[in-house]
Scaffold this active site. Structure first.
Site, PDB file in Angstrom:
ATOM      1  N   GLY A 121      45.110 -30.978 -28.677  1.00  0.00           N
ATOM      2  CA  GLY A 121      46.162 -30.364 -27.882  1.00  0.00           C
ATOM      3  C   GLY A 121      45.691 -29.047 -27.299  1.00  0.00           C
ATOM      4  O   GLY A 121      44.803 -28.389 -27.856  1.00  0.00           O
TER       5      GLY A 121
ATOM      6  N   GLN B  50      46.283 -20.804 -23.551  1.00  0.00           N
ATOM      7  CA  GLN B  50      45.006 -20.765 -24.280  1.00  0.00           C
ATOM      8  C   GLN B  50      43.818 -20.624 -23.338  1.00  0.00           C
ATOM      9  O   GLN B  50      42.720 -20.269 -23.776  1.00  0.00           O
ATOM     10  CB  GLN B  50      44.839 -22.022 -25.145  1.00  0.00           C
ATOM     11  CG  GLN B  50      45.777 -22.059 -26.333  1.00  0.00           C
ATOM     12  CD  GLN B  50      45.531 -23.300 -27.170  1.00  0.00           C
ATOM     13  OE1 GLN B  50      46.086 -24.348 -26.890  1.00  0.00           O
ATOM     14  NE2 GLN B  50      44.669 -23.188 -28.172  1.00  0.00           N
TER      15      GLN B  50
ATOM     16  N   CYS C 216      43.543 -24.895 -34.777  1.00  0.00           N
ATOM     17  CA  CYS C 216      43.844 -24.538 -33.386  1.00  0.00           C
ATOM     18  C   CYS C 216      42.544 -24.153 -32.704  1.00  0.00           C
ATOM     19  O   CYS C 216      41.725 -23.437 -33.291  1.00  0.00           O
ATOM     20  CB  CYS C 216      44.817 -23.362 -33.377  1.00  0.00           C
ATOM     21  SG  CYS C 216      45.225 -22.783 -31.727  1.00  0.00           S
ATOM     22  N   LEU C 217      42.378 -24.599 -31.462  1.00  0.00           N
ATOM     23  CA  LEU C 217      41.149 -24.257 -30.726  1.00  0.00           C
ATOM     24  C   LEU C 217      41.036 -22.747 -30.521  1.00  0.00           C
ATOM     25  O   LEU C 217      39.943 -22.238 -30.335  1.00  0.00           O
ATOM     26  CB  LEU C 217      41.123 -24.983 -29.373  1.00  0.00           C
ATOM     27  CG  LEU C 217      41.018 -26.516 -29.459  1.00  0.00           C
ATOM     28  CD1 LEU C 217      41.145 -27.135 -28.073  1.00  0.00           C
ATOM     29  CD2 LEU C 217      39.706 -26.926 -30.123  1.00  0.00           C
TER      30      LEU C 217
ATOM     31  N   HIS D 236      53.396 -27.351 -32.229  1.00  0.00           N
ATOM     32  CA  HIS D 236      52.289 -26.393 -32.196  1.00  0.00           C
ATOM     33  C   HIS D 236      52.039 -25.916 -30.747  1.00  0.00           C
ATOM     34  O   HIS D 236      51.909 -24.716 -30.504  1.00  0.00           O
ATOM     35  CB  HIS D 236      51.040 -27.077 -32.778  1.00  0.00           C
ATOM     36  CG  HIS D 236      49.799 -26.251 -32.771  1.00  0.00           C
ATOM     37  ND1 HIS D 236      49.121 -25.917 -33.931  1.00  0.00           N
ATOM     38  CD2 HIS D 236      49.081 -25.706 -31.757  1.00  0.00           C
ATOM     39  CE1 HIS D 236      48.051 -25.197 -33.614  1.00  0.00           C
ATOM     40  NE2 HIS D 236      48.004 -25.054 -32.307  1.00  0.00           N
ATOM     41  N   GLU D 237      51.989 -26.878 -29.800  1.00  0.00           N
ATOM     42  CA  GLU D 237      51.663 -26.511 -28.412  1.00  0.00           C
ATOM     43  C   GLU D 237      52.816 -25.753 -27.750  1.00  0.00           C
ATOM     44  O   GLU D 237      52.588 -24.811 -26.991  1.00  0.00           O
ATOM     45  CB  GLU D 237      51.296 -27.748 -27.592  1.00  0.00           C
ATOM     46  CG  GLU D 237      50.083 -28.530 -28.106  1.00  0.00           C
ATOM     47  CD  GLU D 237      48.870 -27.674 -28.399  1.00  0.00           C
ATOM     48  OE1 GLU D 237      48.660 -26.647 -27.718  1.00  0.00           O
ATOM     49  OE2 GLU D 237      48.126 -28.023 -29.342  1.00  0.00           O
TER      50      GLU D 237
ATOM     51  N   HIS E  35      52.741 -22.180 -28.571  1.00  0.00           N
ATOM     52  CA  HIS E  35      51.784 -21.395 -27.774  1.00  0.00           C
ATOM     53  C   HIS E  35      52.443 -20.814 -26.522  1.00  0.00           C
ATOM     54  O   HIS E  35      52.104 -19.709 -26.092  1.00  0.00           O
ATOM     55  CB  HIS E  35      50.612 -22.281 -27.317  1.00  0.00           C
ATOM     56  CG  HIS E  35      49.488 -22.394 -28.306  1.00  0.00           C
ATOM     57  ND1 HIS E  35      48.751 -21.314 -28.741  1.00  0.00           N
ATOM     58  CD2 HIS E  35      48.941 -23.481 -28.917  1.00  0.00           C
ATOM     59  CE1 HIS E  35      47.814 -21.725 -29.591  1.00  0.00           C
ATOM     60  NE2 HIS E  35      47.906 -23.036 -29.726  1.00  0.00           N
TER      61      HIS E  35
END
Ligand code: NI
Length: 171
Positions: free
Chosen positions: A45, A50, A92-93, A134-135, A138
């Site tokens: 994701g 991000q 998470c990236l 989660h996304e 963000h």
């Protein structure tokens, strides 16, 4: 085009993203860059902030495979219903080399627009439900580490400091 993924504690990750008012070719280009960046990382994701773009767009593919049929891109996603409890390990990236269990809802219903501007509804459970939460977090400047208990957050911050010191060559 693969974009650079911002990492914690970059302050850009804490900013709230704005709704997309009109879907243009630029929006579709951005969504394509997001999915390419996600698959390249690789991750399951990615949210626009991000990569430093503060627009409410998310890309998710819980298979993590660059085969596209499972790619979900949502513009202006909103959780309209949530129930049940989940407590799974997340990464998470934007928070490399760290994972922790986070409390989430087990089932969510998400509404938003697809890239053609049509309103869509997604009913999700399991990993997909967690990815949506989660996304969407963000887009509001919230990282999964913000959900940790004070004790776990403290351990996380110590680990990050240690990693930064090691990278800087400090003893
Ligand atoms: Ni993330």
């Amino acid at each position: 085009m693969i974009r650079t993924i911002l990492t914690y504690p970059n302050p850009e990750l804490k900013k709230k993203s704005a709704p997309v008012n009109i879907i243009t070719e630029a929006t579709r280009d951005l969504a394509r860059d997001m999915s390419e960046t996600m698959y390249d990382a690789p991750g399951v994701g990615l949210a626009a902030p991000q990569i430093g773009v503060h627009q409410r767009i998310i890309a998710i593919d819980v298979t993590g495979r660059d085969e596209r049929p499972d790619l979900i891109v949502v513009i202006n996603p909103v959780i309209v219903h949530a129930e049940g409890e989940a407590y799974e390990e997340e990464g998470c990236l934007s928070v490399p080399k760290y994972a922790a269990n986070v409390r989430r809802h087990a089932h969510v219903v998400v509404k938003g627009l697809d890239l053609d501007g049509n309103e869509q509804t997604w009913r999700a459970e399991g990993l997909l439900a967690i990815a949506f939460q989660h996304e969407i977090d963000h887009l509001d400047g919230i990282l999964f580490v913000d959900h940790l208990s004070p004790l776990k957050r403290d351990l996380f911050q110590r680990k990050i400091r240690k990693m930064a010191e090691t990278a800087a060559g400090a003893p």
